[in-house]
Motif scaffolding. Structure first.
Motif, PDB file in Angstrom:
ATOM      1  N   LYS A   1       0.846  -1.210   0.000  1.00 49.51           N
ATOM      2  CA  LYS A   1       0.000   0.000   0.000  1.00 49.51           C
ATOM      3  C   LYS A   1       0.883   1.261   0.000  1.00 49.51           C
ATOM      4  N   ALA A   2       1.984   1.207   0.744  1.00 46.16           N
ATOM      5  CA  ALA A   2       2.916   2.352   0.765  1.00 46.16           C
ATOM      6  C   ALA A   2       3.508   2.570  -0.628  1.00 46.16           C
ATOM      7  N   ILE A   3       3.866   1.482  -1.313  1.00 43.99           N
ATOM      8  CA  ILE A   3       4.432   1.577  -2.667  1.00 43.99           C
ATOM      9  C   ILE A   3       3.410   2.212  -3.616  1.00 43.99           C
ATOM     10  N   LEU A   4       2.157   1.832  -3.434  1.00 39.52           N
ATOM     11  CA  LEU A   4       1.102   2.401  -4.270  1.00 39.52           C
ATOM     12  C   LEU A   4       1.010   3.921  -4.077  1.00 39.52           C
ATOM     13  N   ASN A   5       0.990   4.342  -2.816  1.00 39.18           N
ATOM     14  CA  ASN A   5       0.977   5.791  -2.546  1.00 39.18           C
ATOM     15  C   ASN A   5       2.206   6.473  -3.154  1.00 39.18           C
ATOM     16  N   LEU A   6       3.357   5.836  -3.002  1.00 42.86           N
ATOM     17  CA  LEU A   6       4.599   6.425  -3.532  1.00 42.86           C
ATOM     18  C   LEU A   6       4.527   6.569  -5.050  1.00 42.86           C
ATOM     19  N   SER A   7       3.917   5.595  -5.716  1.00 48.42           N
ATOM     20  CA  SER A   7       3.824   5.660  -7.176  1.00 48.42           C
ATOM     21  C   SER A   7       2.992   6.870  -7.616  1.00 48.42           C
TER      22      SER A   7
ATOM     23  N   ARG B   1       6.449  12.189  -8.934  1.00 46.01           N
ATOM     24  CA  ARG B   1       7.028  13.483  -9.333  1.00 46.01           C
ATOM     25  C   ARG B   1       7.407  14.351  -8.126  1.00 46.01           C
ATOM     26  N   ASP B   2       6.501  14.393  -7.141  1.00 47.94           N
ATOM     27  CA  ASP B   2       6.779  15.190  -5.927  1.00 47.94           C
ATOM     28  C   ASP B   2       8.039  14.683  -5.237  1.00 47.94           C
ATOM     29  N   HIS B   3       8.161  13.361  -5.205  1.00 46.21           N
ATOM     30  CA  HIS B   3       9.341  12.793  -4.544  1.00 46.21           C
ATOM     31  C   HIS B   3      10.611  13.094  -5.337  1.00 46.21           C
ATOM     32  N   ILE B   4      10.544  12.871  -6.645  1.00 50.39           N
ATOM     33  CA  ILE B   4      11.730  13.124  -7.471  1.00 50.39           C
ATOM     34  C   ILE B   4      12.202  14.569  -7.323  1.00 50.39           C
ATOM     35  N   SER B   5      11.251  15.494  -7.286  1.00 48.70           N
ATOM     36  CA  SER B   5      11.688  16.901  -7.219  1.00 48.70           C
ATOM     37  C   SER B   5      12.273  17.249  -5.848  1.00 48.70           C
ATOM     38  N   ALA B   6      12.073  16.380  -4.868  1.00 52.85           N
ATOM     39  CA  ALA B   6      12.628  16.638  -3.525  1.00 52.85           C
ATOM     40  C   ALA B   6      13.835  15.763  -3.219  1.00 52.85           C
ATOM     41  N   TYR B   7      14.315  15.004  -4.205  1.00 53.28           N
ATOM     42  CA  TYR B   7      15.321  13.977  -3.922  1.00 53.28           C
ATOM     43  C   TYR B   7      16.747  14.352  -4.324  1.00 53.28           C
ATOM     44  N   GLY B   8      16.996  15.639  -4.592  1.00 54.04           N
ATOM     45  CA  GLY B   8      18.384  16.063  -4.827  1.00 54.04           C
ATOM     46  C   GLY B   8      18.579  16.725  -6.185  1.00 54.04           C
TER      47      GLY B   8
ATOM     48  N   ASP C   1      14.838   4.627 -14.403  1.00 50.91           N
ATOM     49  CA  ASP C   1      14.650   5.862 -15.158  1.00 50.91           C
ATOM     50  C   ASP C   1      13.889   6.880 -14.304  1.00 50.91           C
ATOM     51  N   ILE C   2      14.317   8.133 -14.364  1.00 45.95           N
ATOM     52  CA  ILE C   2      13.745   9.166 -13.486  1.00 45.95           C
ATOM     53  C   ILE C   2      12.250   9.392 -13.730  1.00 45.95           C
ATOM     54  N   ASN C   3      11.798   9.155 -14.966  1.00 50.44           N
ATOM     55  CA  ASN C   3      10.401   9.460 -15.306  1.00 50.44           C
ATOM     56  C   ASN C   3       9.433   8.311 -15.074  1.00 50.44           C
ATOM     57  N   THR C   4       9.963   7.158 -14.701  1.00 54.62           N
ATOM     58  CA  THR C   4       9.105   5.985 -14.571  1.00 54.62           C
ATOM     59  C   THR C   4       9.175   5.421 -13.165  1.00 54.62           C
ATOM     60  N   PHE C   5       8.030   5.253 -12.533  1.00 56.32           N
ATOM     61  CA  PHE C   5       8.035   4.617 -11.217  1.00 56.32           C
ATOM     62  C   PHE C   5       7.972   3.109 -11.392  1.00 56.32           C
ATOM     63  N   SER C   6       8.806   2.395 -10.643  1.00 58.04           N
ATOM     64  CA  SER C   6       8.758   0.933 -10.713  1.00 58.04           C
ATOM     65  C   SER C   6       9.114   0.356  -9.348  1.00 58.04           C
ATOM     66  N   TRP C   7       8.685  -0.866  -9.122  1.00 53.87           N
ATOM     67  CA  TRP C   7       9.094  -1.533  -7.879  1.00 53.87           C
ATOM     68  C   TRP C   7       9.336  -3.000  -8.174  1.00 53.87           C
ATOM     69  N   GLY C   8      10.065  -3.672  -7.308  1.00 54.58           N
ATOM     70  CA  GLY C   8      10.320  -5.086  -7.530  1.00 54.58           C
ATOM     71  C   GLY C   8      11.015  -5.709  -6.338  1.00 54.58           C
ATOM     72  N   VAL C   9      10.917  -7.031  -6.277  1.00 51.96           N
ATOM     73  CA  VAL C   9      11.601  -7.758  -5.209  1.00 51.96           C
ATOM     74  C   VAL C   9      13.029  -8.036  -5.674  1.00 51.96           C
TER      75      VAL C   9
ATOM     76  N   LEU D   1      -6.555   2.520 -10.193  1.00 45.61           N
ATOM     77  CA  LEU D   1      -5.793   2.595 -11.446  1.00 45.61           C
ATOM     78  C   LEU D   1      -4.330   2.219 -11.227  1.00 45.61           C
ATOM     79  N   ALA D   2      -3.758   2.800 -10.176  1.00 50.33           N
ATOM     80  CA  ALA D   2      -2.344   2.546  -9.894  1.00 50.33           C
ATOM     81  C   ALA D   2      -2.120   1.087  -9.516  1.00 50.33           C
ATOM     82  N   ALA D   3      -3.059   0.516  -8.777  1.00 54.56           N
ATOM     83  CA  ALA D   3      -2.934  -0.882  -8.353  1.00 54.56           C
ATOM     84  C   ALA D   3      -2.882  -1.797  -9.570  1.00 54.56           C
ATOM     85  N   GLN D   4      -3.710  -1.458 -10.553  1.00 60.59           N
ATOM     86  CA  GLN D   4      -3.746  -2.249 -11.784  1.00 60.59           C
ATOM     87  C   GLN D   4      -2.420  -2.124 -12.539  1.00 60.59           C
ATOM     88  N   LYS D   5      -1.977  -0.867 -12.665  1.00 64.06           N
ATOM     89  CA  LYS D   5      -0.757  -0.591 -13.421  1.00 64.06           C
ATOM     90  C   LYS D   5       0.469  -1.276 -12.811  1.00 64.06           C
ATOM     91  N   LEU D   6       0.544  -1.266 -11.499  1.00 62.31           N
ATOM     92  CA  LEU D   6       1.733  -1.807 -10.823  1.00 62.31           C
ATOM     93  C   LEU D   6       1.575  -3.273 -10.439  1.00 62.31           C
TER      94      LEU D   6
END
Ligand code: ADP
Ligand code: MN
Ligand code: MN
Ligand code: MN
Length: 432
Positions: A328-334, A338-345, A360-368, A423-428
């Motif tokens: 669920k946290a990953i879903l929120n992060l996805s 953009r907000d996170h990237i702009s605050a990450y340095g 890639d900076i423009n694409t959110f992804s997660w994985g084990v 929508l995000a749950a489906q995408k990820l």
């Protein structure tokens, strides 16, 4: 290092009235010293030379070491406090020292202080005073004894946090009852690059050339593979002495690049500890004559950049059923990528290319266990069904106050709309 006992013209003072003007001390001070000496009838040295200090071949003044190492505790309660703050670029650390009447254990026992903000890019010249509020104390590994390092944040005289004070907002997030209840832990992997002075080129690299390609350097030993270990190791011990929650170090993939980890630390502590560890590293590299770079991609091309992976967990993630909370946290992060990237340095786009263990900076992804993702979940966490996630996006020059508080905010205080969530749950491919 052997002391040079022979007189060296560079560092000697001839104590005669005629040569007083040649002194590096102003002639006035010098002659008054002479005057006192003469009055007391102090014997002049037979050679008519008085050695003030002796310079050795490599430029260090050995006799100063005795004074630097002086233990003042048997003679006075007074201690030296080094007040440290983040400067105007948001990444520079500044500090100045003051005497405190007796040892302290808590920052609330320390006075507020001020500095000239017009000299750090933090205030206009006509109204330049910035106020330092002591927030966290560490033992000073350079001065020893009861001397301390003090992490401060910065305010206007009216008590408003100045724009570069990122700690203030973070402390607000971490004092939210919802956040406190979830006891957020952070483990921060600070990568950094050591550069040779003046040439802006990594330590151990041939000036104007390149070492062999990456491969043999990560966690390596050997004069042809590991450059700067003494700095990493000196820093490790200094941090442990200081009371920083440092958890490890390693040599990195790019030669001349190193990492140290701080954590797990709770809430605002993570930021305080990383900033203090960065300050100590600046001081050690200063002593070693090596330049510290927190640039996220110091060398272009097929060389790993420098990040600040932030490992994160909440109480619910660490307990049984935690894997669902992590998803669920990953879903929120996805949804707030953009907000996170702009605050990450700054300059992180040069690093997050999708190559060299980055996403890639423009694409959110997660994985084990996937190091090419924005967010990685460890095998252990998947197997146990609880644990933590690793945000691999933050750059080496990120502000830990910003990154840690944003992670807590996005995962504990912010809620997406049901539609966006579906929508995000489906995408990820995340069922939550
Ligand atoms: P990597 O395998 O990505 O190189 P490191 O070993 O360098 O990871 O760093 C992992 C960091 O995560 C350490 O600082 C560790 O203390 C921290 N950590 C471990 N468990 C947790 C947890 N449950 N929550 C947050 N951080 C954690
Ligand atoms: Mn690591
Ligand atoms: Mn690393
Ligand atoms: Mn990592």
């Amino acid at each position: 290092m052997a002391q040079i006992l022979a007189p060296s013209t560079q560092w000697q003072m001839r104590i005669t009235k005629s040569s007083a003007n040649a002194s590096p001390i102003s002639s006035k001070t010098w002659s008054s010293l002479l005057f006192k000496q003469n009055k007391k009838g102090a014997p002049t040295s037979s050679s008519k030379f008085r050695v003030l200090a002796i310079k050795s071949e490599n430029g260090t003044v050995n006799r100063l070491e005795n004074l630097l190492n002086l233990d003042t505790t048997p003679f006075t309660d007074k201690i030296i406090a080094e007040y440290i703050w983040v400067g105007g670029t948001g990444i520079d650390v500044r500090s100045k020292s003051r005497t405190i009447p007796k040892p302290v254990e808590h920052p609330s026992e320390l006075p507020k202080w001020n500095y000239d903000g017009s000299s750090t890019g933090q205030a206009p010249g006509e109204d330049s005073e910035v106020i330092l509020y002591p927030q966290a104390i560490f033992k000073d590994p350079f001065r020893g004894g009861n001397h301390i390092l003090v992490i401060c944040d910065t305010y206007t005289p009216a008590g408003e946090p100045i724009p570069t004070n990122k700690r203030h907002r973070a402390a607000q997030v971490f004092s939210d009852p919802k956040v406190i209840a979830e006891v957020p832990w952070f483990g921060i992997e600070q990568e950094y690059t050591l550069l040779q002075t003046n040439v802006n080129w990594p330590l151990g690299w041939p000036v104007g050339g390149y070492p062999g390609p990456q491969g043999p350097y990560y966690c390596a030993a050997g004069a042809d593979k590991s450059y700067g270990r003494d700095i990493s190791d000196a820093h490790y011990k200094a941090c442990i002495y200081a009371g920083i929650n440092i958890s490890g170090t390693n040599g990195e993939v790019m030669p001349g690049q190193w990492e140290f980890q701080v954590g797990p630390s709770v809430g605002i502590d993570a930021g305080d500890h990383i900033w203090c560890a960065r300050y100590i590293l600046e001081r050690i590299t200063e002593q070693a004559g090596v330049v510290l770079s927190l640039d996220p991609k110091p060398i272009q091309g097929d060389w790993n950049g420098a990040g600040c992976h932030t490992n994160y967990s909440t109480k619910s993630m660490r307990e049984d059923g935690g894997y669902e909370v992590i998803k669920k946290a990953i879903l929120n992060l996805s949804l707030r990528h953009r907000d996170h990237i702009s605050a990450y340095g700054e300059g992180n786009e040069r690093r997050l290319t999708g190559k060299h263990e980055t996403a890639d900076i423009n694409t959110f992804s997660w994985g084990v266990a996937n190091r090419g993702c924005s967010i990685r979940v460890g095998r252990d966490t998947e197997a146990k069904g609880k644990g933590y996630l690793e945000d691999r996006r933050p750059a080496s020059n990120m502000d830990p106050y910003v990154v840690t508080s944003l992670l807590a905010e996005t995962t504990l205080l912010w809620e997406p709309t049901l539609e966006a969530e579906a929508l995000a749950a489906q995408k990820l491919a995340l069922k939550v």
